[in-house]
Design a protein around this motif. Structure first.
Motif, PDB file in Angstrom:
ATOM      1  N   SER A  23      -7.701 -39.444  40.772  1.00  0.00           N
ATOM      2  CA  SER A  23      -7.939 -38.149  41.406  1.00  0.00           C
ATOM      3  C   SER A  23      -7.812 -37.015  40.400  1.00  0.00           C
ATOM      4  CB  SER A  23      -6.941 -37.940  42.554  1.00  0.00           C
ATOM      5  OG  SER A  23      -7.083 -38.936  43.541  1.00  0.00           O
ATOM      6  N   ALA A 101     -14.944 -38.630  47.517  1.00  0.00           N
ATOM      7  CA  ALA A 101     -14.482 -38.499  46.132  1.00  0.00           C
ATOM      8  C   ALA A 101     -15.401 -39.272  45.180  1.00  0.00           C
ATOM      9  CB  ALA A 101     -13.049 -39.006  46.006  1.00  0.00           C
ATOM     10  N   THR A 145      -9.684 -35.409  47.559  1.00  0.00           N
ATOM     11  CA  THR A 145      -8.503 -35.940  46.874  1.00  0.00           C
ATOM     12  C   THR A 145      -7.217 -35.334  47.404  1.00  0.00           C
ATOM     13  OG1 THR A 145      -8.855 -34.316  45.091  1.00  0.00           O
ATOM     14  CG2 THR A 145      -9.741 -36.529  44.755  1.00  0.00           C
ATOM     15  N   TRP A 165      -1.556 -33.166  41.316  1.00  0.00           N
ATOM     16  CA  TRP A 165      -2.843 -32.615  41.748  1.00  0.00           C
ATOM     17  C   TRP A 165      -2.971 -31.166  41.278  1.00  0.00           C
ATOM     18  CZ3 TRP A 165      -5.245 -28.840  44.565  1.00  0.00           C
ATOM     19  CH2 TRP A 165      -6.523 -29.101  45.064  1.00  0.00           C
ATOM     20  N   ILE A 207     -10.628 -44.859  41.592  1.00  0.00           N
ATOM     21  CA  ILE A 207     -10.575 -44.573  43.032  1.00  0.00           C
ATOM     22  C   ILE A 207     -11.222 -45.701  43.836  1.00  0.00           C
ATOM     23  CG2 ILE A 207     -11.370 -42.982  44.829  1.00  0.00           C
ATOM     24  CD1 ILE A 207     -11.137 -40.721  42.809  1.00  0.00           C
TER      25      ILE A 207
END
Length: 502
Positions: A23, A101, A145, A165, A207
């Motif tokens: 992410s 994503a 994400t 993040w 991912i």
């Protein structure tokens, strides 16, 4: 596209380091790689157009890619991200966050390839299309994400995931000038987007295989596409006038026509949205004064990203023998260190003082940043010292402001409006960056080409041949100072006093 997974059910799944770093890599394709173009824009123009034909104004007689077109290319990525982030977040809730994503990473590859192909007669269309696709990529990746972080991490693990993040976003943007300058000066600017392709591929691979996540209660209400289209047309007309107004002529039929479309589009958008049961932008949210103040200040604060881009370009233009993209980018190391190391300080200040004080402190610090970068009349050695201090303060101001602002915007809304409020708040961030970059770059190039100087007010010390460039930088930083004052006033007038319990 589908993911075939022999893994635990999504309800039992817990986030892994692989998913988290995948992410973060996806976020970096937008915030780090795509965001670095503003700092290396002049190198891109020199590569595409060749040597300057007018050394005094730093322009070309018959350019393949004009300065104004390049300014639009810089801003259009954040613009498209801001325009589509609400729509893509809604689609991710329905289709699946993992799938969205992955789609975002595919778009990231496509956008980077188009930018890489920007040369010759195709330079303009491939550059603009590639940058727009990169914006769509960011609009897919960011909400998807973040939703995965909320779905697959709990407790302290979620706090760490949210911090990672945030580092992917704030940390990526703070490193953009340094990273882009290094690659542009040592390998060539195109390698920035080669690296972006590699990051997208790695993110996709990391991912892939994650159990799908969707909203538990998916709304079946139709998305307000008419409202989105009206908003897009209105904002795009405004951007074209801002970027190309001087080139078109402010009173030309084209500029006046675009201005008229902007005003009519704005009126039509407001009328349409007020008549919708489920609008693209719910104006009822703005009845909450604290939410309104947080969104306005967030928009203004994000607009100040333009002073980072302009200060980098100004150094490269004013003293090209001393500052290439890499050496100018080196001055921003303090920006990256301050953002990454102090982002949690904003959280602690929020707990101790509530949102109002740290938001105001952040805006004040950014105001000092503008004042320091405004001192272009001094010798280059002095200015370097001021710039290094200013970049550190830039990072510190953003770190103080970010978390308290988000809290002020969303914690004052009822739960039923939190999703819509978050979408508007995120959109304000991206559109603020896009419009701020476009406005600052337009002011910079406009003043530089006008021949206007501030010799009657400030005596430019040292070399006089770059007085136009330095004057343009000074005026642009003054514009950004006004933006910080707008943010400060917005907070002071709307965010109530009060403390949070730790």
């Amino acid at each position: 596209m589908s993911t075939q997974i022999a893994a635990p059910a999504a309800s039992e799944y817990r986030g892994t380091e692989k998913l988290l770093w995948g992410s973060v890599l996806g976020l970096l394709t937008f915030w780090l790689f795509a965001g670095s173009l503003g700092a290396v824009a002049r190198r891109v123009l020199s590569d595409v157009n060749g040597p300057y034909t007018d050394a005094a104004t730093k322009t070309w007689a018959d350019p393949v890619l004009t300065v104004n077109q390049m300014n639009l290319a810089v801003a259009i990525t954040a613009l498209f991200s801001g325009l589509f982030i609400v729509l893509m977040g809604s689609i991710a809730d329905r289709m699946g966050r993992v799938r969205m994503a992955l789609v975002g990473n595919v778009l990231g590859v496509v956008g980077s390839v188009l930018v890489l192909l920007s040369s010759g007669s195709l330079a303009l269309p491939t550059m603009l299309l590639g940058r727009a696709v990169q914006g769509l990529s960011g609009a897919c990746i960011m909400p998807a994400t973040l939703a995965l972080v909320k779905a697959y991490w709990d407790g302290p693990a979620r706090q760490r995931a949210v911090s990672m993040w945030s580092i992917g976003t704030f940390g990526g943007s703070s490193m953009a000038a340094l990273f882009g300058g290094f690659l542009a000066s040592n390998l060539g600017w195109r390698y920035i987007f080669v690296a972006s392709i590699v990051a997208s591929v790695l993110s996709f691979a990391m991912i892939w295989g994650t159990p799908e996540s969707r909203a538990e209660q998916v709304s079946h209400k139709a998305f307000d596409l008419v409202g989105l289209l009206l908003f897009m047309v209105t904002v795009l007309c405004f951007m074209v006038v801002v970027v190309f107004g001087k080139q078109l002529g402010w009173t030309s039929p084209t500029a006046l026509g675009l201005g008229a479309v902007f005003l009519l589009g704005l009126v039509a958008f407001v009328v349409w949205e007020r008549g919708r049961e489920h609008p693209f932008m719910d104006f009822a949210l703005f009845r909450n004064i604290t939410f309104t103040g947080a969104v306005v200040s967030n928009f203004a604060i994000n607009m100040t990203i333009g002073m980072l881009m302009v200060s980098q370009q100004m150094l490269q233009l004013a003293r090209p023998e001393r500052f290439d993209a890499w050496h100018a980018g080196l001055l921003t190391i303090g920006f990256a260190v301050a953002v990454i190391s102090c982002i949690r300080i904003g959280e602690k200040l929020l707990q101790r003082f509530g949102p109002r004080k740290p938001m105001m402190w952040g805006a004040m610090i950014l105001g000092v940043t503008s004042l320091l970068l405004m001192q272009t009349q001094v010798l280059v050695g002095t200015y370097v010292v001021l710039a290094v201090i200013a970049y550190v303060l830039f990072g510190l101001g953003l770190a103080f402001y970010a978390t308290p602002s988000t809290d002020a915007a969303l914690s004052n809304l009822p739960p039923a409006q939190a999703g819509a409020g978050a979408g508007i708040y995120k959109m304000a961030s991206s559109l603020g960056s896009a419009i701020g970059a476009a406005a600052s770059l337009a002011i910079f190039t406009g003043v530089m080409g006008s021949g206007f100087t501030t010799g009657w007010v400030f005596e430019m010390q040292g070399i006089q041949s770059n007085a136009r460039v330095r004057t343009a930088g000074m005026v642009t930083m003054g514009f950004n100072l006004l933006l910080t004052l707008l943010a400060l006033a917005s907070v002071a007038l709307t965010v109530p006093k009060g403390r949070k319990e730790a």
